[in-house]
Design a protein around this motif. Structure first.
Motif, PDB file in Angstrom:
ATOM      1  N   GLY A  16     -11.512  80.348  64.001  1.00  0.00           N
ATOM      2  CA  GLY A  16     -10.736  79.395  63.360  1.00  0.00           C
ATOM      3  C   GLY A  16     -10.121  80.079  61.991  1.00  0.00           C
ATOM      4  N   ALA A  17      -9.576  79.225  61.417  1.00  0.00           N
ATOM      5  CA  ALA A  17      -8.878  79.779  60.272  1.00  0.00           C
ATOM      6  C   ALA A  17      -8.693  78.460  58.957  1.00  0.00           C
ATOM      7  CB  ALA A  17      -7.464  80.261  60.317  1.00  0.00           C
ATOM      8  N   ARG A  18      -8.371  78.883  57.714  1.00  0.00           N
ATOM      9  CA  ARG A  18      -8.236  77.907  56.785  1.00  0.00           C
ATOM     10  C   ARG A  18      -7.440  78.698  55.854  1.00  0.00           C
ATOM     11  NH1 ARG A  18     -10.323  74.987  60.010  1.00  0.00           N
ATOM     12  NH2 ARG A  18     -11.985  73.787  59.595  1.00  0.00           N
ATOM     13  N   THR A  23      -1.002  82.311  43.908  1.00  0.00           N
ATOM     14  CA  THR A  23       0.278  82.562  43.136  1.00  0.00           C
ATOM     15  C   THR A  23       1.225  83.487  44.119  1.00  0.00           C
ATOM     16  OG1 THR A  23      -0.880  84.486  42.213  1.00  0.00           O
ATOM     17  CG2 THR A  23      -0.720  82.371  40.866  1.00  0.00           C
ATOM     18  N   LEU A  24       0.759  84.202  45.049  1.00  0.00           N
ATOM     19  CA  LEU A  24       1.311  84.950  45.944  1.00  0.00           C
ATOM     20  C   LEU A  24       1.874  84.148  47.341  1.00  0.00           C
ATOM     21  CD1 LEU A  24      -0.672  88.389  45.980  1.00  0.00           C
ATOM     22  CD2 LEU A  24       1.291  87.849  44.748  1.00  0.00           C
ATOM     23  N   GLY A  25       1.497  83.005  47.421  1.00  0.00           N
ATOM     24  CA  GLY A  25       1.562  82.200  48.709  1.00  0.00           C
ATOM     25  C   GLY A  25       0.383  81.958  49.323  1.00  0.00           C
ATOM     26  N   CYS A  26       0.462  81.467  50.515  1.00  0.00           N
ATOM     27  CA  CYS A  26      -0.648  81.066  51.266  1.00  0.00           C
ATOM     28  C   CYS A  26      -1.522  82.303  51.865  1.00  0.00           C
ATOM     29  CB  CYS A  26      -0.390  79.983  52.236  1.00  0.00           C
ATOM     30  SG  CYS A  26       0.050  78.291  51.549  1.00  0.00           S
ATOM     31  N   VAL A  27      -2.881  82.172  51.828  1.00  0.00           N
ATOM     32  CA  VAL A  27      -3.492  83.410  52.405  1.00  0.00           C
ATOM     33  C   VAL A  27      -4.358  82.602  53.605  1.00  0.00           C
ATOM     34  CG1 VAL A  27      -5.552  84.728  52.066  1.00  0.00           C
ATOM     35  CG2 VAL A  27      -3.553  84.438  50.458  1.00  0.00           C
ATOM     36  N   ALA A  28      -4.334  83.144  54.669  1.00  0.00           N
ATOM     37  CA  ALA A  28      -5.161  82.713  55.747  1.00  0.00           C
ATOM     38  C   ALA A  28      -6.478  83.454  56.043  1.00  0.00           C
ATOM     39  CB  ALA A  28      -4.452  82.846  57.064  1.00  0.00           C
ATOM     40  N   VAL A  29      -7.393  82.460  55.754  1.00  0.00           N
ATOM     41  CA  VAL A  29      -8.941  83.089  56.021  1.00  0.00           C
ATOM     42  C   VAL A  29      -9.317  82.953  57.344  1.00  0.00           C
ATOM     43  CG1 VAL A  29     -11.154  83.084  55.033  1.00  0.00           C
ATOM     44  CG2 VAL A  29      -9.351  82.882  53.599  1.00  0.00           C
ATOM     45  N   PHE A  30      -9.908  83.854  58.199  1.00  0.00           N
ATOM     46  CA  PHE A  30      -9.757  83.753  59.623  1.00  0.00           C
ATOM     47  C   PHE A  30     -11.471  83.976  59.900  1.00  0.00           C
ATOM     48  CE2 PHE A  30      -5.691  85.211  59.506  1.00  0.00           C
ATOM     49  CZ  PHE A  30      -5.085  84.378  60.369  1.00  0.00           C
ATOM     50  N   ARG A  31     -12.181  83.431  60.713  1.00  0.00           N
ATOM     51  CA  ARG A  31     -13.622  83.488  60.966  1.00  0.00           C
ATOM     52  C   ARG A  31     -13.625  84.070  62.560  1.00  0.00           C
ATOM     53  NH1 ARG A  31     -18.846  79.655  60.917  1.00  0.00           N
ATOM     54  NH2 ARG A  31     -20.352  80.950  61.528  1.00  0.00           N
ATOM     55  N   THR A  32     -13.986  85.310  63.171  1.00  0.00           N
ATOM     56  CA  THR A  32     -14.126  85.604  64.160  1.00  0.00           C
ATOM     57  C   THR A  32     -15.376  84.958  65.140  1.00  0.00           C
ATOM     58  OG1 THR A  32     -15.461  87.518  63.832  1.00  0.00           O
ATOM     59  CG2 THR A  32     -13.090  87.696  63.818  1.00  0.00           C
TER      60      THR A  32
END
Length: 110
Positions: A16-18, A23-32
């Protein structure tokens, strides 16, 4: 490095991801499926698809709009497609996800 605590590892389901707003925009954080954590820009360079809504498989994510596949390790598009997404350093300590804040707190040049 300066690390930013962005939440508990258990806050992100396997494969999944969150999203983290920066300040650079949205960052997607993924868990494998192996509980590894990776962070990339959330926008596909092809049509701007939200990668955080894509399918996580192995150490890759597939864009939900047009099926472009990106390496979560390098940000490089895989296969015949050409493209690159930004990647950001992460680590997990004591069950908490830490994101390298150095690049995320810099403002883009005008």
């Amino acid at each position: 490095m300066s690390w930013l605590d962005i939440g508990a590892l258990e806050d992100i389901p396997l494969r999944g991801a969150r999203i983290v707003k920066t300040t650079l925009g949205c960052v997607a954080v993924f868990r494998t499926s192996e509980a590894e954590v990776f962070a990339t820009s959330d926008r596909c360079p092809h049509k701007g698809g939200p990668l955080s809504e894509g399918i996580v498989h192995g150490k890759s994510v597939t864009c939900p709009l047009h099926n472009w596949v990106f390496s979560l390790e390098t940000g490089t598009a895989q296969g015949a497609d050409e493209g690159q997404i930004d990647t950001f350093e992460t680590k997990v300590e004591a069950g908490r996800i830490l994101l390298d804040a150095a690049r995320l707190t810099k403002q883009a040049a005008a």
